[in-house]
Design a protein around this motif. Structure first.
Motif, PDB file in Angstrom:
ATOM      1  N   SER A   1      -6.073   2.323  -3.673  1.00  0.00           N
ATOM      2  CA  SER A   1      -7.193   1.452  -2.833  1.00  0.00           C
ATOM      3  C   SER A   1      -6.747  -0.054  -2.965  1.00  0.00           C
ATOM      4  O   SER A   1      -6.251  -0.510  -3.714  1.00  0.00           O
ATOM      5  CB  SER A   1      -8.426   1.472  -3.809  1.00  0.00           C
ATOM      6  N   CYS A   2      -7.370  -0.650  -1.797  1.00  0.00           N
ATOM      7  CA  CYS A   2      -7.294  -2.195  -1.641  1.00  0.00           C
ATOM      8  C   CYS A   2      -8.716  -2.688  -1.308  1.00  0.00           C
ATOM      9  O   CYS A   2      -9.191  -2.261  -0.418  1.00  0.00           O
ATOM     10  CB  CYS A   2      -6.069  -2.528  -0.714  1.00  0.00           C
ATOM     11  N   VAL A   3      -9.271  -3.389  -2.054  1.00  0.00           N
ATOM     12  CA  VAL A   3     -10.597  -4.153  -1.806  1.00  0.00           C
ATOM     13  C   VAL A   3     -10.273  -5.395  -1.404  1.00  0.00           C
ATOM     14  O   VAL A   3      -9.662  -6.245  -2.187  1.00  0.00           O
ATOM     15  CB  VAL A   3     -11.421  -4.126  -3.042  1.00  0.00           C
TER      16      VAL A   3
ATOM     17  N   SER B   1     -11.787  -9.302  -0.205  1.00  0.00           N
ATOM     18  CA  SER B   1     -12.873  -9.992  -0.400  1.00  0.00           C
ATOM     19  C   SER B   1     -13.094 -10.725   1.187  1.00  0.00           C
ATOM     20  O   SER B   1     -12.014 -10.750   1.937  1.00  0.00           O
ATOM     21  CB  SER B   1     -12.708 -11.238  -1.359  1.00  0.00           C
TER      22      SER B   1
ATOM     23  N   ARG C   1      -9.749   3.828   5.746  1.00  0.00           N
ATOM     24  CA  ARG C   1     -10.526   2.646   5.657  1.00  0.00           C
ATOM     25  C   ARG C   1     -12.118   2.897   5.767  1.00  0.00           C
ATOM     26  O   ARG C   1     -12.710   3.808   6.148  1.00  0.00           O
ATOM     27  CB  ARG C   1     -10.028   1.431   6.283  1.00  0.00           C
TER      28      ARG C   1
ATOM     29  N   LYS D   1     -17.368  -0.794   2.554  1.00  0.00           N
ATOM     30  CA  LYS D   1     -16.864  -1.093   1.375  1.00  0.00           C
ATOM     31  C   LYS D   1     -15.847  -2.079   1.269  1.00  0.00           C
ATOM     32  O   LYS D   1     -15.096  -2.455   0.277  1.00  0.00           O
ATOM     33  CB  LYS D   1     -16.442  -0.004   0.610  1.00  0.00           C
ATOM     34  N   ASN D   2     -15.322  -2.635   2.207  1.00  0.00           N
ATOM     35  CA  ASN D   2     -14.286  -3.515   2.366  1.00  0.00           C
ATOM     36  C   ASN D   2     -13.171  -3.021   1.665  1.00  0.00           C
ATOM     37  O   ASN D   2     -12.319  -3.806   1.136  1.00  0.00           O
ATOM     38  CB  ASN D   2     -14.712  -4.714   1.888  1.00  0.00           C
ATOM     39  N   THR D   3     -12.660  -1.684   1.954  1.00  0.00           N
ATOM     40  CA  THR D   3     -11.758  -1.023   1.362  1.00  0.00           C
ATOM     41  C   THR D   3     -10.663  -0.296   2.237  1.00  0.00           C
ATOM     42  O   THR D   3     -11.179   0.528   3.150  1.00  0.00           O
ATOM     43  CB  THR D   3     -12.334  -0.149   0.324  1.00  0.00           C
TER      44      THR D   3
ATOM     45  N   TYR E   1      -7.342   2.346   1.963  1.00  0.00           N
ATOM     46  CA  TYR E   1      -6.871   3.482   0.920  1.00  0.00           C
ATOM     47  C   TYR E   1      -5.479   3.770   1.700  1.00  0.00           C
ATOM     48  O   TYR E   1      -5.244   3.861   2.746  1.00  0.00           O
ATOM     49  CB  TYR E   1      -7.798   4.645   0.936  1.00  0.00           C
TER      50      TYR E   1
END
Length: 125
Positions: free
Chosen positions: A21-23, A25, A72, A76-78, A80
């Protein structure tokens, strides 16, 4: 400040699966093209997968096509990376990257502005 933060790496046996996962900002995540790259010891950083800003288009390195899936969730601004049937040669530090324009190459590291710190994936034989 746009900062990707990866998670989900670890040690897995060959044939196993992991989901990275990559969040990210920032308020405009849905405008970014996102990608995953990886770098094995002694090797250059290489492209793994990319996804367009709205998720309608995906791109994969030949070595992972059919095995890895990028997706994506803009709410969630994420982003995968689902990795299945892992092999020892998939061992590397995996990096999340983003760029704020949906044009140009999806495959080149030079195209991406934002980079995470990386997460280690180790696949044992």
């Amino acid at each position: 400040q746009v900062q990707p933060v990866e998670s989900g790496g670890g040690l897995v046996q060959a044939g196993g699966s992991l989901r990275l996962s990559c969040v990210v900002s920032g308020r405009t995540f849905s405008n970014y093209v996102m990608a995953w790259f990886r770098q094995a010891p002694g090797k250059e950083r290489e492209f793994v997968a990319a996804i367009s800003s709205r998720g309608g288009r995906t791109y994969y390195a030949d070595s992972v096509k059919g095995l890895f899936t990028i997706s994506r969730d803009n709410a969630k601004n994420t982003v995968y990376l689902q990795m299945n049937s892992l092999k020892p040669e998939d061992t590397a530090v995996y990096y999340c990257a983003g760029k704020s324009w949906d044009s140009g190459s999806y495959y080149d590291t030079e195209e991406y502005t934002y980079w995470g710190q990386g997460t280690q994936v180790t696949v044992s034989s």
